[in-house]
Scaffold this motif. Structure first.
Motif, PDB file in Angstrom:
ATOM      1  N   ASP A   1      39.847  21.297  24.398  1.00 54.73           N
ATOM      2  CA  ASP A   1      39.444  21.006  23.014  1.00 54.73           C
ATOM      3  C   ASP A   1      40.120  22.029  22.086  1.00 54.73           C
ATOM      4  O   ASP A   1      40.703  21.663  21.051  1.00 54.73           O
ATOM      5  CB  ASP A   1      37.915  21.068  22.896  1.00 54.73           C
TER       6      ASP A   1
ATOM      7  N   HIS B   1      42.726  21.509  19.045  1.00 53.17           N
ATOM      8  CA  HIS B   1      42.548  22.040  17.683  1.00 53.17           C
ATOM      9  C   HIS B   1      43.830  22.727  17.210  1.00 53.17           C
ATOM     10  O   HIS B   1      44.282  22.534  16.071  1.00 53.17           O
ATOM     11  CB  HIS B   1      41.402  23.073  17.642  1.00 53.17           C
TER      12      HIS B   1
ATOM     13  N   HIS C   1      41.499  13.801  17.232  1.00 49.37           N
ATOM     14  CA  HIS C   1      40.056  13.937  16.988  1.00 49.37           C
ATOM     15  C   HIS C   1      39.449  12.663  16.421  1.00 49.37           C
ATOM     16  O   HIS C   1      38.322  12.296  16.764  1.00 49.37           O
ATOM     17  CB  HIS C   1      39.776  15.147  16.090  1.00 49.37           C
TER      18      HIS C   1
ATOM     19  N   HIS D   1      33.520  15.541  24.588  1.00 48.18           N
ATOM     20  CA  HIS D   1      34.509  15.626  23.508  1.00 48.18           C
ATOM     21  C   HIS D   1      35.838  16.204  23.984  1.00 48.18           C
ATOM     22  O   HIS D   1      36.911  15.661  23.696  1.00 48.18           O
ATOM     23  CB  HIS D   1      33.898  16.477  22.389  1.00 48.18           C
TER      24      HIS D   1
ATOM     25  N   ASN E   1      39.627  14.389  24.064  1.00 51.71           N
ATOM     26  CA  ASN E   1      40.780  14.972  23.370  1.00 51.71           C
ATOM     27  C   ASN E   1      41.943  15.202  24.322  1.00 51.71           C
ATOM     28  O   ASN E   1      43.095  14.880  24.008  1.00 51.71           O
ATOM     29  CB  ASN E   1      40.407  16.332  22.766  1.00 51.71           C
TER      30      ASN E   1
HETATM   31 FE   LIG Z   1      37.256  19.408  18.839  1.00 54.83          FE
END
Ligand SMILES: [Fe+2]
Length: 389
Positions: free
Chosen positions: A195, A199, A264, A278, A282
């Motif tokens: 994740d 980002h 996202h 999550h 991703n």
């Molecule tokens: Fe995230």
């Protein structure tokens, strides 16, 4: 040249093994007396929440614990925590956990300060008052929620995730104490770490990126490549745990100011529809969205930065070869840390692609993607990520 921009940072952060002990002094300065600790049943039953309450008691604070947080926190969970808060009227709230606990806490803090319902704050800067003070004690290394102006709550009625971007939700104090990250299982270390990688990569490719956000995102990419496999392989490698804590924080700071993108947006649809982790969504989508974005040559300058941050080298540099090598490196990293290969492995159904794509197109994260996709292009990316490799 970049557009004029605002940079949001939080003022107080504590890092490193034992950093939780630094909290006491800050609370005593404020004279707070009552706290609501918001956490999950694992951290409650394993007595980590008690450890936090002992720290708070040392500062003269009486604590109450709500431990109903679950992954992909819902409106119902926020409302439950709000009704506990209404009974005890805390001076501040403490989030104990990863992104799910911290996002729940941000939602509670905003509704307590502004009134109304959490659904009222979906979108960008919808609140008018600053949140009740939140201390975010982060126990995972990935979401960066302790440093961002973002929080995500699932609307279970619509099967969709509401993304709130709100400068009023910034936490008062963020704590990344690596002692609290030691017990993270391998799969959670891998998912949250990927994740953070997402980002960082989305922050670099974002059309709102600046040199300020690039420096944090690119350093995070370098650190995650080196330290995520080590932290996954050996959870007691405290050097890599610490480096991952810093890296995910840097990636969080970068995306909080640069925005995210299509990975996202598409992952939020999957999370809302199927309640999937999550970070895993991703990680599976990331190389496919990178491929989609790379079709537009204007992104190749940013791909070159990522290529450099990953310390990749070619016999002679060509932008097409560099893009392919960069995407391949991300696939290799996901595979190395044990991320499933495709969306079909996660139980995603082909017949849902259109509904998922419609939600993704409306997601708050989509406008900062460097290339604006059509609905059919989003479906095509879901299909590529769904097929078994
Ligand atoms: Fe995230």
């Amino acid at each position: 040249m970049h557009n004029p921009c605002r940079v949001n940072m939080i003022s107080t952060n504590f890092f490193g093994a034992g950093a939780i002990e630094l909290l006491r002094g800050e609370i005593m300065k404020k004279g707070f007396r009552k706290a609501l600790v918001i956490t999950d049943s694992f951290l409650f039953e394993s007595k980590v929440a008690d450890q936090i309450c002992t720290e708070l008691a040392g500062a003269g604070v009486h604590s109450f614990i709500y431990y109903g947080v679950k992954p992909n926190p819902t409106v119902e969970i926020v409302n439950e925590a709000l009704s506990v808060a209404a009974d005890i009227k805390p001076d501040f709230i403490v989030a104990l956990g990863g992104g799910s606990a911290i996002d729940t806490c941000k939602a509670v803090g905003i509704v307590l300060a502004n009134g109304g319902r959490v659904e009222d704050y979906e979108g960008v800067n919808k609140s008018s008052e600053k949140s009740l003070p939140v201390v975010a004690v982060n126990t995972t290394a990935g979401t960066g929620s302790e440093v961002t102006t973002f929080y995500v709550i699932t609307d279970e009625k619509r099967h969709s995730k509401m993304v709130m971007v709100d400068t009023n939700c910034s936490v008062w104090i963020a704590i990344n104490d690596t002692n609290l990250m030691k017990s993270m299982p391998q799969s959670l270390t891998a998912a949250t770490g990927m994740d953070a990688m997402t980002h960082a990569i989305e922050a670099v490719l974002s059309n709102e990126a600046t040199p300020f956000t690039d420096k944090d995102a690119l350093w995070a990419i370098t650190a995650i490549k080196e330290h995520l496999p080590r932290a996954v392989k050996n959870g007691d490698d405290m050097n890599s745990r610490e480096m991952m804590a810093y890296a995910q924080y840097s990636a969080g700071l970068a995306f909080s100011n640069a925005g995210l993108g299509m990975v996202h947006a598409m992952a939020h649809s999957l999370g809302g529809f199927y309640n999937l982790p999550h970070g895993v969504c991703n990680a599976v989508l990331l190389p496919h969205v990178m491929e989609f974005n790379a079709r537009d040559e204007k992104t190749h300058y940013d791909f070159k930065k990522i290529y450099g941050a990953l310390d990749l080298k070619g016999a002679s540099y060509s932008s097409r070869a560099a893009v392919a090598q960069t995407i391949n490196e991300i696939k290799k990293l996901s595979h190395e840390v044990g991320i499933p290969a495709s969306l079909s492995d996660l139980g995603v159904r082909e017949e849902d692609f259109r509904a998922l794509a419609e939600l993704a197109l409306q997601d708050t994260c989509m406008p900062s993607n460097p290339v604006k996709p059509t609905i059919d292009q989003i479906i095509d990316v879901y299909r590529k990520a769904w097929k078994k490799r």
